[in-house]
Design a protein around this motif. Structure first.
Motif: not given
Length: 281
Positions: A93-106, A117-119, A131-135, A139-140
């Motif tokens: 949902k949020k293009c400025d956010t990403f998750w680092n998962c370690w043994n299922g713990e995010a 975050y560029d995928r 590209p995934e960021c909506k207009n 810049a909010n």
């Protein structure tokens, strides 16, 4: 000596070593005293077969591993925010956010203001380049003034105050807005000429005097931590720079999230430049 596992077997070339599976990227063979044992990396990791001496036992993130013809993987095991138990994944949902998962713990990470975050590159880049960021997320939703609208604006960019947060501001380059933040201990002060401004002490900016609340700014400014943060903030002042933030590596468990910043306080409504822009949630 060779041991069969589900119609699979492997004959150890040497007494000791770690060897890639013939078709599975997340499986490998461990040889100990000439006896082979089939091993499986964590879900979301793959066996790194780059050691031509076969003496290294290393499972790394899938995106870091060259699997070649070893295309098979174990079925995905997912947890909240983690499509697989191990890996780095973009927030849906949020293009400025990403998750680092370690043994299922995010563990949640957020890019610096103005970045997303560029995928593909797996780093934080300018939001307008992702590209995934909506207009409305770039810049909010802030929109730069039209070309020639700012009288007497010099140079190739202009600066504009954030409509709510005293510490943030926007830089407009060729009609594209990018969000920046002043170093901790300072806030953005609108300049005398339109489209200009600098970071100053809160006490010198009407409406932002209490932005940092009860924090002792004199003590903070003397700390080595602040000096480092100010250096990073000043290096971003060059409007042409692109400071991507690298994503965490798989070798170690992610560090705890940084302490929360002071709660932002709004500018007075009467002193709001850019009224009418949509505020980010």
């Amino acid at each position: 000596m060779e041991i069969a596992y589900g119609q699979e077997s492997f004959k150890c070339p040497d007494d000791y070593g770690f060897y890639p599976h013939s078709v599975s990227c997340d499986k490998y063979w461990k040889c100990d005293n000439g006896v082979s044992e089939l091993k499986t990396c964590g879900n979301g990791l793959a066996f790194d077969a780059s050691d031509d001496k076969f003496l290294t036992e290393n499972c790394d993130y899938l995106h870091n591993t060259d699997c070649g013809d070893r295309t098979q993987l174990e079925p995905a095991i997912s947890t909240p925010h983690c499509p697989r138990l191990y890996g780095i994944f973009a927030d849906e949902k949020k293009c400025d956010t990403f998750w680092n998962c370690w043994n299922g713990e995010a563990s949640r990470y957020q890019c610096s203001p103005g970045l997303a975050y560029d995928r593909e590159a797996r780093v934080c880049m300018w939001a307008d380049k992702v590209p995934e960021c909506k207009n409305e997320e770039v810049a909010n939703g802030f929109a730069c003034p039209a070309a020639g609208e700012i009288a007497g604006a010099g140079g190739s960019f202009s600066r504009h105050a954030h409509p709510e947060d005293c510490r943030k501001y926007y830089i407009c380059m060729e009609g594209v807005a990018r969000e920046y933040g002043c170093p901790i201990g300072t806030v953005f002060k609108i300049g005398d000429s339109e489209g200009s401004g600098v970071c100053e002490d809160p006490e010198d900016v009407p409406g932002c005097e209490d932005y940092y609340g009860d924090l002792d700014l004199k003590t903070i400014r003397k700390s080595e931590l602040l000096q480092g943060l100010q250096g990073n903030g000043q290096s971003r002042a060059n409007a042409n720079s692109q400071p991507p933030a690298a994503a965490p590596k798989a070798a170690s468990k992610p560090r705890p999230a940084a302490p929360a910043r002071p709660a932002p306080q709004s500018r007075p409504a009467t002193a709001q430049p850019g009224q009418g822009f949509d505020d980010a949630e």
